[in-house]
Design an enzyme around this catalytic site. Structure first.
Site, short mmCIF file in Angstrom:
data_model
loop_
_atom_site.label_atom_id
_atom_site.label_comp_id
_atom_site.label_asym_id
_atom_site.label_seq_id
_atom_site.Cartn_x
_atom_site.Cartn_y
_atom_site.Cartn_z
N ARG A 27 -10.15 67.16 35.64
CA ARG A 27 -10.85 67.54 36.87
C ARG A 27 -10.45 68.92 37.38
O ARG A 27 -10.39 69.14 38.60
CB ARG A 27 -10.58 66.52 38.00
CG ARG A 27 -11.22 65.18 37.80
CD ARG A 27 -12.64 65.17 38.35
NE ARG A 27 -13.27 63.88 38.10
CZ ARG A 27 -13.33 62.91 38.99
NH1 ARG A 27 -12.88 63.10 40.20
NH2 ARG A 27 -13.88 61.77 38.69
N ARG A 31 -13.11 69.78 43.83
CA ARG A 31 -13.10 70.06 45.27
C ARG A 31 -11.84 70.73 45.81
O ARG A 31 -11.84 71.16 46.96
CB ARG A 31 -13.35 68.75 46.04
CG ARG A 31 -14.78 68.29 45.93
CD ARG A 31 -14.95 66.90 46.50
NE ARG A 31 -14.27 65.93 45.67
CZ ARG A 31 -14.47 64.61 45.74
NH1 ARG A 31 -15.30 64.12 46.62
NH2 ARG A 31 -13.83 63.79 44.94
N ARG A 40 -21.24 73.86 44.85
CA ARG A 40 -21.81 72.54 45.11
C ARG A 40 -22.77 72.60 46.32
O ARG A 40 -23.82 71.96 46.32
CB ARG A 40 -20.69 71.56 45.37
CG ARG A 40 -21.15 70.15 45.60
CD ARG A 40 -19.94 69.27 45.77
NE ARG A 40 -20.32 67.88 45.90
CZ ARG A 40 -20.25 67.22 47.04
NH1 ARG A 40 -19.84 67.80 48.14
NH2 ARG A 40 -20.60 65.95 47.09
N ASP A 77 -20.48 64.55 34.20
CA ASP A 77 -19.88 63.30 34.64
C ASP A 77 -20.10 62.23 33.57
O ASP A 77 -21.09 62.28 32.84
CB ASP A 77 -20.49 62.83 35.96
CG ASP A 77 -19.57 61.85 36.66
OD1 ASP A 77 -18.65 62.29 37.37
OD2 ASP A 77 -19.74 60.63 36.46
N TYR A 154 -18.93 50.25 35.61
CA TYR A 154 -19.80 50.76 36.68
C TYR A 154 -21.21 50.17 36.58
O TYR A 154 -21.85 49.90 37.59
CB TYR A 154 -19.88 52.29 36.61
CG TYR A 154 -18.60 52.98 37.06
CD1 TYR A 154 -18.29 53.08 38.41
CD2 TYR A 154 -17.72 53.52 36.14
CE1 TYR A 154 -17.12 53.71 38.82
CE2 TYR A 154 -16.55 54.16 36.54
CZ TYR A 154 -16.26 54.26 37.89
OH TYR A 154 -15.11 54.87 38.30
O1 CP3 Z 1 -12.45 67.50 34.50
C1 CP3 Z 1 -13.37 68.28 34.86
O2 CP3 Z 1 -13.18 69.29 35.56
C2 CP3 Z 1 -14.76 68.00 34.33
C3 CP3 Z 1 -15.61 67.27 35.16
C4 CP3 Z 1 -15.52 65.77 35.34
C5 CP3 Z 1 -16.04 65.15 36.50
N1 CP3 Z 1 -16.01 63.80 36.32
C6 CP3 Z 1 -16.54 65.87 37.66
C7 CP3 Z 1 -16.63 65.17 38.95
C8 CP3 Z 1 -15.08 64.75 34.49
C9 CP3 Z 1 -14.38 64.85 33.14
C10 CP3 Z 1 -15.42 63.51 35.12
C11 CP3 Z 1 -15.17 62.18 34.51
C12 CP3 Z 1 -15.35 60.97 35.31
N2 CP3 Z 1 -16.33 60.69 36.22
C13 CP3 Z 1 -14.54 59.80 35.18
C14 CP3 Z 1 -13.42 59.63 34.21
C15 CP3 Z 1 -12.20 60.34 34.62
C16 CP3 Z 1 -11.53 59.75 35.82
O3 CP3 Z 1 -11.41 60.47 36.82
O4 CP3 Z 1 -11.06 58.61 35.73
C17 CP3 Z 1 -15.03 58.83 36.10
C18 CP3 Z 1 -14.46 57.46 36.33
C19 CP3 Z 1 -16.18 59.40 36.74
C20 CP3 Z 1 -17.07 58.77 37.75
C21 CP3 Z 1 -16.96 59.50 39.01
N3 CP3 Z 1 -17.64 60.68 39.28
C22 CP3 Z 1 -16.10 59.24 40.10
C23 CP3 Z 1 -15.18 58.03 40.22
C24 CP3 Z 1 -16.26 60.29 41.01
C25 CP3 Z 1 -15.47 60.52 42.28
C26 CP3 Z 1 -16.17 60.17 43.52
C27 CP3 Z 1 -15.48 60.81 44.70
O5 CP3 Z 1 -16.19 61.03 45.67
O6 CP3 Z 1 -14.29 61.10 44.62
C28 CP3 Z 1 -17.22 61.16 40.48
C29 CP3 Z 1 -17.70 62.42 41.10
C30 CP3 Z 1 -17.14 63.67 40.51
N4 CP3 Z 1 -17.14 63.91 39.17
C31 CP3 Z 1 -16.61 64.80 41.20
C32 CP3 Z 1 -16.31 65.76 40.22
C33 CP3 Z 1 -15.80 67.15 40.45
C34 CP3 Z 1 -16.49 64.94 42.71
C35 CP3 Z 1 -17.90 65.16 43.19
C36 CP3 Z 1 -18.05 66.02 44.41
O7 CP3 Z 1 -18.20 67.26 44.27
O8 CP3 Z 1 -18.07 65.46 45.50
#
Ligand code: CP3
Length: 356
Positions: A27, A31, A40, A77, A154
Site C-alpha cells: 500500500r 492515503r 483521488r 485493487d 468478500y
Molecule cells: O500497495 C499498493 O500501493 C497498491 C494498491 C493496492 C490497493 N489495494 C489500493 C487501495 C493493493 C495491492 C490493494 C490490495 C487489497 N485490496 C487487499 C489485499 C491487501 C490487504 O490490504 O490485505 C484487500 C483486502 C483489498 C480490498 C480493499 N480495498 C480494502 C479492505 C480497502 C480499504 C478500505 C478502507 O477504506 O480502508 C480497499 C480500498 C483501497 N485499496 C485503498 C487503497 C489505496 C484506500 C482507498 C481510498 O483511497 O480511500
C-alpha cells in the site's frame, strides 16, 4: 520496454546476490500521501481512480518519485475481479468495500464466470502500459491479485467482517459449492495475472489477506490448494525473463513450509513470524518478504531505524530478503518515517551482503 536500471528486487526474489536489501511497502501508494489524496479527489472516487489508467499510473508513480524505493506496485485493487464478474463493487465511506449482489445461493455461484481480462479488465492492463512508459525502467513494476479464497470471503460475505460467519457457514455446510466458486476464482486470478505479465509487470504478488482465519486443514483445502492452482497456470516468463511470484497469507506463519512448497518464489510474512525463524524453516527453497509491523511507522525516525536494523539482523546475512511491512501501511503514517525506513534499509543492509 527498456531494460531495468535497478533489478535488485527481482534478483532478491530469485535468491540471487544483491549489493543491499531491496525495499518496497505494501500500500505504498495511498492515503498517507497528500499527493495521493489530491489525485483521488480529481478522480472523484477510489474506484474511478482504479478505472482511469492515466490516474492509476500517476498514483503508482507517486511513492517512487518521493522515495528511493526499489519497486513500484500497480495501483489497483484485488476486488476488480469480482466487480468484473458483475457483483457490483462499491465503497461505503468509512466501511470499506461492499458488494451489491453477494453470492448467497447455488444459482448465483453456478452463473459465475471468470472475466476476460482483455474485455472486462482492460483498464488494468492499460494502467500497466501507462505506468511502464512513465517508469522508463527505473524500478520493476509489481502486478497483483487477491487469492481465490480471500476474494471469495468478500464475494460471499458481501463486505468485510470480523468473524466471516456467512463464509464459514458455506465452507462447512456446502463445501462443494465453495469449491466450485474457488475453481472459478482460480481461473479468473490466473487469467488476470497472465494478462498483467503479458502487459509488462516484472513480478507479481498474490494477497491472501484472510487465509489466516481458517483452521490448518481448511487453509490447505480452501486457500492454499487454489493458490497452488493459480501458480501452476501462470506463464511466469516474458521474452525469456523469469517473472517471480510472491505469496502472502496474513496470519500464515504456521503454514510456512506448505506455502514455500506451493510453487511460489517468495513467501510474504506478517509481523507475527520472525524472519530468522522463517528462514530456518524454509531454508533455501524460497525468498522471504516482510515483515515490519506497520505500527512501527507511527513512531519516530529513531525508532524506525532501530526496528529496521532489528529486522535485517533477524534475517541475517545472504540473499533472499525483500524488506517490506507485515501488512499495508497505515493511513496515519508520517511520510518522513517512510523516508527514514528506506534510508535505514539502504544504509544498514550492505553488510548483510558481504559476497557482492
Ligand atoms: O500497495 C499498493 O500501493 C497498491 C494498491 C493496492 C490497493 N489495494 C489500493 C487501495 C493493493 C495491492 C490493494 C490490495 C487489497 N485490496 C487487499 C489485499 C491487501 C490487504 O490490504 O490485505 C484487500 C483486502 C483489498 C480490498 C480493499 N480495498 C480494502 C479492505 C480497502 C480499504 C478500505 C478502507 O477504506 O480502508 C480497499 C480500498 C483501497 N485499496 C485503498 C487503497 C489505496 C484506500 C482507498 C481510498 O483511497 O480511500
Amino acid at each position: 520496454m527498456p531494460a531495468l536500471q535497478n533489478d535488485t528486487l527481482i534478483r532478491a526474489l530469485l535468491r540471487q546476490p544483491t549489493p543491499y536489501t531491496p525495499v518496497w511497502l505494501m500500500r505504498q501508494a495511498g492515503r498517507y500521501l497528500p499527493e495521493y489524496k489530491e489525485t483521488r479527489r480529481r478522480a472523484g472516487s477510489f474506484l474511478a481512480l482504479c478505472k482511469t489508467p492515466s490516474l492509476a499510473a500517476e498514483a503508482t508513480l507517486q511513492p517512487v518519485e518521493r522515495f528511493p524505493l526499489d519497486a513500484a506496485i500497480l495501483f489497483s485493487d484485488i476486488l476488480t475481479i469480482p466487480d468484473a464478474m458483475g457483483l457490483g463493487l462499491y465503497f461505503a465511506e468509512g466501511e470499506g468495500p461492499r458488494f451489491e449482489r453477494p453470492l448467497r445461493d447455488e444459482a448465483s455461484v453456478s452463473r459465475l464466470r471468470a472475466p476476460d481480462p482483455a474485455r472486462d479488465l482492460r483498464y488494468v492492463t492499460d494502467a500497466i502500459f501507462e505506468t511502464q512508459r512513465a517508469l522508463a525502467g527505473r524500478v520493476p513494476l509489481i502486478g497483483f491479485a487477491g487469492s481465490p479464497y480471500t476474494l471469495a470471503c468478500y464475494m460471499v460475505e458481501g463486505g468485510p467482517s470480523d468473524d466471516w460467519h456467512v463464509m464459514k457457514t458455506m465452507l462447512y455446510s456446502r463445501p462443494d459449492l465453495l469449491h466450485r466458486l474457488l475453481g472459478t476464482n482460480a481461473r479468473a486470478v490466473a487469467d488476470l495475472l497472465n494478462a498483467q505479465m503479458d502487459a509488462g509487470v516484472q513480478a507479481a504478488m498474490i494477497f491472501d489477506t484472510w487465509g489466516g482465519n481458517l483452521s490448518a486443514e481448511a487453509y490447505r483445502e480452501f486457500s492454499l490448494a487454489y493458490i497452488a492452482e493459480v501458480l501452476s497456470r501462470l506463464r511466469r516468463e516474458r521474452n525469456g525473463i523469469r517473472i517471480p511470484v510472491i505469496v502472502f497469507t496474513k496470519g500464515g506463519g504456521q503454514q510456512l513450509e506448505a506455502i514455500a512448497a506451493s510453487g511460489c518464489d517468495c513467501v510474504g510474512l506478517d509481523w507475527s513470524t520472525s524472519l530468522g525463524e522463517a528462514r530456518r524453516r524454509v531454508g533455501t527453497r524460497v525468498a522471504l518478504q516482510g515483515n515490519l509491523d506497520p505500527a512501527v511507522l507511527l513512531s519516530s525516525p529513531d525508532v524506525v531505524r532501530r526496528e529496521a536494523l532489528r529486522a535485517l539482523e533477524s534475517f541475517g546475512s545472504g540473499p533472499g530478503h525483500v524488506f517490506n511491512l507485515g501488512h499495508g501501511i497505515d493511513q496515519l503514517t508520517p511520510p518522513e518515517n517512510v523516508a527514514a525506513l528506506i534510508a535505514a534499509v539502504h544504509e544498514s543492509s550492505p553488510k548483510f551482503h558481504p559476497q557482492t
